[in-house]
Design a protein around this motif. Structure first.
Motif, PDB file in Angstrom:
ATOM      1  N   TRP A 158     -16.588   5.127  -8.549  1.00  0.00           N
ATOM      2  CA  TRP A 158     -15.385   4.307  -8.398  1.00  0.00           C
ATOM      3  C   TRP A 158     -14.293   5.087  -7.678  1.00  0.00           C
ATOM      4  CZ3 TRP A 158     -10.544   5.343 -10.498  1.00  0.00           C
ATOM      5  CH2 TRP A 158      -9.610   4.308 -10.438  1.00  0.00           C
ATOM      6  N   ALA A 159     -14.085   6.336  -8.046  1.00  0.00           N
ATOM      7  CA  ALA A 159     -12.999   7.137  -7.465  1.00  0.00           C
ATOM      8  C   ALA A 159     -13.206   7.406  -5.986  1.00  0.00           C
ATOM      9  CB  ALA A 159     -12.858   8.454  -8.223  1.00  0.00           C
ATOM     10  N   LEU A 160     -14.455   7.579  -5.556  1.00  0.00           N
ATOM     11  CA  LEU A 160     -14.723   7.850  -4.149  1.00  0.00           C
ATOM     12  C   LEU A 160     -14.452   6.629  -3.274  1.00  0.00           C
ATOM     13  CD1 LEU A 160     -18.018   9.933  -4.465  1.00  0.00           C
ATOM     14  CD2 LEU A 160     -15.765  10.792  -3.782  1.00  0.00           C
ATOM     15  N   LYS A 161     -14.359   5.467  -3.871  1.00  0.00           N
ATOM     16  CA  LYS A 161     -14.094   4.242  -3.109  1.00  0.00           C
ATOM     17  C   LYS A 161     -12.582   4.026  -3.000  1.00  0.00           C
ATOM     18  CE  LYS A 161     -16.885   1.697  -5.691  1.00  0.00           C
ATOM     19  NZ  LYS A 161     -17.607   0.470  -6.137  1.00  0.00           N
ATOM     20  N   GLY A 162     -11.956   4.882  -2.197  1.00  0.00           N
ATOM     21  CA  GLY A 162     -10.527   4.744  -1.940  1.00  0.00           C
ATOM     22  C   GLY A 162      -9.679   5.898  -2.414  1.00  0.00           C
ATOM     23  N   ALA A 345     -10.877   1.751  -6.151  1.00  0.00           N
ATOM     24  CA  ALA A 345      -9.677   2.364  -6.717  1.00  0.00           C
ATOM     25  C   ALA A 345      -8.381   1.819  -6.139  1.00  0.00           C
ATOM     26  CB  ALA A 345      -9.726   3.881  -6.487  1.00  0.00           C
ATOM     27  N   LEU A 346      -8.441   0.873  -5.208  1.00  0.00           N
ATOM     28  CA  LEU A 346      -7.277   0.509  -4.397  1.00  0.00           C
ATOM     29  C   LEU A 346      -6.203  -0.282  -5.141  1.00  0.00           C
ATOM     30  CD1 LEU A 346      -9.199  -0.539  -1.145  1.00  0.00           C
ATOM     31  CD2 LEU A 346      -8.266   1.708  -1.736  1.00  0.00           C
ATOM     32  N   GLY A 347      -6.575  -0.979  -6.198  1.00  0.00           N
ATOM     33  CA  GLY A 347      -5.577  -1.739  -6.952  1.00  0.00           C
ATOM     34  C   GLY A 347      -5.173  -3.053  -6.315  1.00  0.00           C
ATOM     35  N   LEU A 348      -5.948  -3.575  -5.371  1.00  0.00           N
ATOM     36  CA  LEU A 348      -5.658  -4.864  -4.742  1.00  0.00           C
ATOM     37  C   LEU A 348      -6.302  -5.980  -5.566  1.00  0.00           C
ATOM     38  CD1 LEU A 348      -6.216  -3.892  -1.002  1.00  0.00           C
ATOM     39  CD2 LEU A 348      -4.042  -4.464  -2.087  1.00  0.00           C
ATOM     40  N   ARG A 349      -5.501  -6.984  -5.936  1.00  0.00           N
ATOM     41  CA  ARG A 349      -5.980  -8.064  -6.799  1.00  0.00           C
ATOM     42  C   ARG A 349      -5.934  -9.391  -6.058  1.00  0.00           C
ATOM     43  NH1 ARG A 349      -2.192  -7.995 -11.841  1.00  0.00           N
ATOM     44  NH2 ARG A 349      -0.745  -8.484 -10.137  1.00  0.00           N
ATOM     45  N   PRO A 350      -6.983 -10.211  -6.179  1.00  0.00           N
ATOM     46  CA  PRO A 350      -6.985 -11.495  -5.483  1.00  0.00           C
ATOM     47  C   PRO A 350      -5.773 -12.365  -5.807  1.00  0.00           C
ATOM     48  CG  PRO A 350      -9.168 -11.007  -6.341  1.00  0.00           C
ATOM     49  CD  PRO A 350      -8.257  -9.954  -6.888  1.00  0.00           C
ATOM     50  N   LYS A 390      13.864  -7.142  -0.420  1.00  0.00           N
ATOM     51  CA  LYS A 390      14.998  -8.069  -0.505  1.00  0.00           C
ATOM     52  C   LYS A 390      14.522  -9.514  -0.516  1.00  0.00           C
ATOM     53  CE  LYS A 390      19.310  -9.258   1.880  1.00  0.00           C
ATOM     54  NZ  LYS A 390      20.195  -8.949   3.039  1.00  0.00           N
ATOM     55  N   ASP A 391      13.457  -9.794   0.256  1.00  0.00           N
ATOM     56  CA  ASP A 391      12.928 -11.158   0.336  1.00  0.00           C
ATOM     57  C   ASP A 391      11.909 -11.470  -0.753  1.00  0.00           C
ATOM     58  OD1 ASP A 391      14.492 -11.332   2.555  1.00  0.00           O
ATOM     59  OD2 ASP A 391      12.864 -11.616   3.993  1.00  0.00           O
ATOM     60  N   GLY A 392      11.599 -10.489  -1.606  1.00  0.00           N
ATOM     61  CA  GLY A 392      10.636 -10.707  -2.684  1.00  0.00           C
ATOM     62  C   GLY A 392       9.199 -10.796  -2.225  1.00  0.00           C
ATOM     63  N   VAL A 393       8.866 -10.203  -1.054  1.00  0.00           N
ATOM     64  CA  VAL A 393       7.497 -10.296  -0.538  1.00  0.00           C
ATOM     65  C   VAL A 393       6.876  -8.914  -0.313  1.00  0.00           C
ATOM     66  CG1 VAL A 393       7.813 -12.564   0.502  1.00  0.00           C
ATOM     67  CG2 VAL A 393       8.351 -10.513   1.851  1.00  0.00           C
ATOM     68  N   HIS A 394       7.495  -7.869  -0.843  1.00  0.00           N
ATOM     69  CA  HIS A 394       6.927  -6.527  -0.702  1.00  0.00           C
ATOM     70  C   HIS A 394       5.733  -6.375  -1.636  1.00  0.00           C
ATOM     71  CE1 HIS A 394       6.736  -2.167  -1.886  1.00  0.00           C
ATOM     72  NE2 HIS A 394       6.695  -2.061  -0.578  1.00  0.00           N
ATOM     73  N   HIS A 395       4.689  -5.710  -1.152  1.00  0.00           N
ATOM     74  CA  HIS A 395       3.572  -5.329  -2.007  1.00  0.00           C
ATOM     75  C   HIS A 395       3.452  -3.820  -1.949  1.00  0.00           C
ATOM     76  CE1 HIS A 395      -0.507  -4.846  -3.568  1.00  0.00           C
ATOM     77  NE2 HIS A 395      -0.361  -6.036  -4.114  1.00  0.00           N
ATOM     78  N   PRO A 396       3.235  -3.149  -3.072  1.00  0.00           N
ATOM     79  CA  PRO A 396       3.286  -1.679  -3.070  1.00  0.00           C
ATOM     80  C   PRO A 396       2.128  -0.992  -2.365  1.00  0.00           C
ATOM     81  CG  PRO A 396       2.667  -2.515  -5.234  1.00  0.00           C
ATOM     82  CD  PRO A 396       3.095  -3.698  -4.434  1.00  0.00           C
ATOM     83  N   TYR A 397       1.024  -1.678  -2.115  1.00  0.00           N
ATOM     84  CA  TYR A 397      -0.163  -1.023  -1.582  1.00  0.00           C
ATOM     85  C   TYR A 397       0.113  -0.380  -0.226  1.00  0.00           C
ATOM     86  CZ  TYR A 397      -4.753  -0.231   0.400  1.00  0.00           C
ATOM     87  OH  TYR A 397      -5.828   0.358   0.997  1.00  0.00           O
ATOM     88  N   LEU A 408       2.939   8.075   0.260  1.00  0.00           N
ATOM     89  CA  LEU A 408       2.186   8.449  -0.940  1.00  0.00           C
ATOM     90  C   LEU A 408       1.225   7.310  -1.286  1.00  0.00           C
ATOM     91  CD1 LEU A 408       5.174   9.882  -3.027  1.00  0.00           C
ATOM     92  CD2 LEU A 408       3.476  11.186  -1.708  1.00  0.00           C
ATOM     93  N   PRO A 409       0.140   7.170  -0.535  1.00  0.00           N
ATOM     94  CA  PRO A 409      -0.733   6.000  -0.732  1.00  0.00           C
ATOM     95  C   PRO A 409      -1.402   5.945  -2.090  1.00  0.00           C
ATOM     96  CG  PRO A 409      -1.751   7.600   0.739  1.00  0.00           C
ATOM     97  CD  PRO A 409      -0.339   8.038   0.553  1.00  0.00           C
ATOM     98  N   LEU A 410      -1.835   7.077  -2.628  1.00  0.00           N
ATOM     99  CA  LEU A 410      -2.547   7.046  -3.906  1.00  0.00           C
ATOM    100  C   LEU A 410      -1.641   6.556  -5.025  1.00  0.00           C
ATOM    101  CD1 LEU A 410      -4.520  10.391  -3.539  1.00  0.00           C
ATOM    102  CD2 LEU A 410      -5.415   8.082  -3.266  1.00  0.00           C
ATOM    103  N   GLU A 411      -0.345   6.797  -4.908  1.00  0.00           N
ATOM    104  CA  GLU A 411       0.587   6.335  -5.934  1.00  0.00           C
ATOM    105  C   GLU A 411       0.856   4.840  -5.831  1.00  0.00           C
ATOM    106  OE1 GLU A 411       4.080   8.743  -6.259  1.00  0.00           O
ATOM    107  OE2 GLU A 411       2.935  10.614  -6.353  1.00  0.00           O
ATOM    108  N   SER A 412       0.322   4.195  -4.795  1.00  0.00           N
ATOM    109  CA  SER A 412       0.515   2.750  -4.648  1.00  0.00           C
ATOM    110  C   SER A 412      -0.590   1.946  -5.318  1.00  0.00           C
ATOM    111  CB  SER A 412       0.572   2.389  -3.160  1.00  0.00           C
ATOM    112  OG  SER A 412      -0.717   2.435  -2.552  1.00  0.00           O
TER     113      SER A 412
END
Length: 449
Positions: A158-162, A345-350, A390-397, A408-412
């Motif tokens: 799992w960790a090696l995937k991202g 490991a990316l943390g992206l959710r549908p 400000k527009d409420g459309v930011h995603h941390p990834y 700092l991508p891993l922290e996203s």
């Protein structure tokens, strides 16, 4: 080396192991003598020190480039060595009408792209590159050679995937393959008056990707040749996609239309498509990448374009300049594929999608312009993120494969995933060999918010 930041590095020595056992022996010597090192696969990262160790040891995996088709209970798969590039893999698979979910540039290393995720021509149906790995072979910090899959060392798998280069040296991988005859590959460049319509079309496709479309990427750049901004679209599809010949000019009155200025339609195998994308990234320049992510929407896309127009004014006169941004929609079906074999490991959710990853590509020819380019990249990322929040459309990834070296991508990835990555690292590399002796690229940082 593709980027001059890497090409100008001078290692004290360069080692080319012939197999994973020799990688393990090399790493044992490096650790015993506390030598700084880097691992070279494809060598397309722009960061200094990622795959070429200035004053240290470069472990060049170019001899680990085998490609073999194998049978699995679920059909064919392909086994590759850790030094294989996507060009070598596509060259092997294309004549068989097969492909894999590889990246869109042919010279990228297979392993390096997986460690950061890997956007593919085929992500809509198959997910990202990392989602299509069946198993890894890796050399750990103690020089142990291990296998990692959904059922063997699943946490490392799992960790090696991202998770980047924080856990070991990947010396081999087995991938899913799928039937893939040559695809329709299209390019359209539009009159800039159509900008808003092009970005509205991008949003519509991100929410409702037509069944035949496998990939859409929209590029906004400064054309040195034309001395003006240019907006273009690239599509990859299984059958001829719908390509409008005119688009409305918004806010210009009823019936106002803009025409497409260029159009190319090809039927190409995967390697040929990737080689066309390669032409956007010539070698022999200083390079920066940057990346940020927003929730898909036409309004934020237009605001990002406006920020780009503003910031480019300060650098467009630099010798050798090439600067563009690519809007990469990540659809809900693509993110649904990310749960395969225990997920990544990316943390992206549908449920957060669709999203648009904004990739910033910048190159120039004179080293003296580096600080100006660094400031440009900082301002672009900061202004986009501030506007999106400000527009409420930011995603941390933050897309690790294309991010700026100061990001700092891993922290996203979300704190739960960060904690799990730390636990895996503590298990396989308790002495922090890959953190301290292999300093290039992004390392695990904080454990909690």
């Amino acid at each position: 080396m593709w980027s001059l930041f890497q090409a100008l590095a001078v290692p004290k020595c360069r080692i080319t192991p012939r197999n994973s056992e020799e990688v393990a022996l090399t790493l044992a010597k490096i650790v015993a003598n506390s030598c700084r090192f880097a691992v070279l696969g494809g060598g397309t990262s722009p960061f200094a020190g990622v795959s070429h160790a200035d004053g240290g040891i470069t472990i060049d995996l170019e001899l680990l480039n085998s490609v073999n088709l194998i049978e699995t209970p679920n059909g064919n798969a392909v086994e590759v060595g850790g030094g294989t590039t996507w060009a070598e893999l596509y060259w092997f698979l294309d004549p068989l009408n097969l492909s894999a979910a590889g990246t869109r540039n042919s010279l990228t290393g297979v392993v390096g792209s997986i460690l950061g995720g890997g956007i593919s021509f085929f992500s809509q149906r198959h997910g990202w590159s990392c989602d299509n790995v069946i198993s890894f072979e890796a050399v750990l910090a103690n020089s142990t050679i291990v296998q990692a899959s959904e059922h063997t060392n699943p946490d490392l798998f799992w960790a090696l995937k991202g998770g980047g280069n924080n856990f070991g040296i990947v010396t081999g991988a087995i991938f899913e393959t799928f039937h893939q005859p040559p695809s329709w590959y299209t390019f359209q460049r539009w009159d800039m008056r159509a900008l808003e319509s092009v970005l509205h079309r991008l949003t519509q496709v991100a929410h409702h990707m037509p069944s035949e479309v496998q990939m859409l990427a929209t590029t906004l750049g400064w054309s040195v040749h034309l001395q003006e901004f240019a907006i273009s679209e690239r599509l990859v599809a299984t059958s001829p996609p719908y390509l409008p010949q005119t688009l409305p000019v918004r806010n210009a009155g009823i019936g106002a239309e803009a025409t497409r200025l260029e159009e190319y339609i090809y039927v190409k195998a995967t390697l040929e498509m990737a080689q066309k994308m390669d032409r956007m990234n010539a070698d022999g320049f200083f390079n920066y990448f940057g990346s940020t992510t927003v929730k898909s929407g036409a309004d934020i896309n237009m605001k990002i374009a406006s920020i780009f127009f503003d910031e480019v004014e300060g650098i467009k006169n630099a010798p050798g300049i090439q600067i563009y941004i690519v809007y990469n929609p990540i659809t809900v079906p693509a993110m649904q594929q990310m749960s395969k074999r225990g997920g990544n490991a990316l943390g992206l959710r549908p449920q957060d999608g669709p999203l648009t990853i904004i990739n910033i590509n910048l190159h120039w020819s004179e080293e003296g312009d580096t600080e100006r380019m660094r400031l440009f990249m900082r301002r672009m990322i900061s202004r986009i993120e501030s506007t999106a929040k400000k527009d409420g459309v930011h995603h941390p990834y933050i897309f690790l494969n294309h991010c700026f070296e100061e990001q700092l991508p891993l922290e996203s990835y979300g704190w739960e995933n960060i904690a799990r990555l730390h636990a895996v690292r503590d298990s396989v590399d308790p002495r922090r060999v890959f953190h301290t002796l292999q300093p290039g690229h992004h390392k695990l940082g904080r454990v909690g918010p």
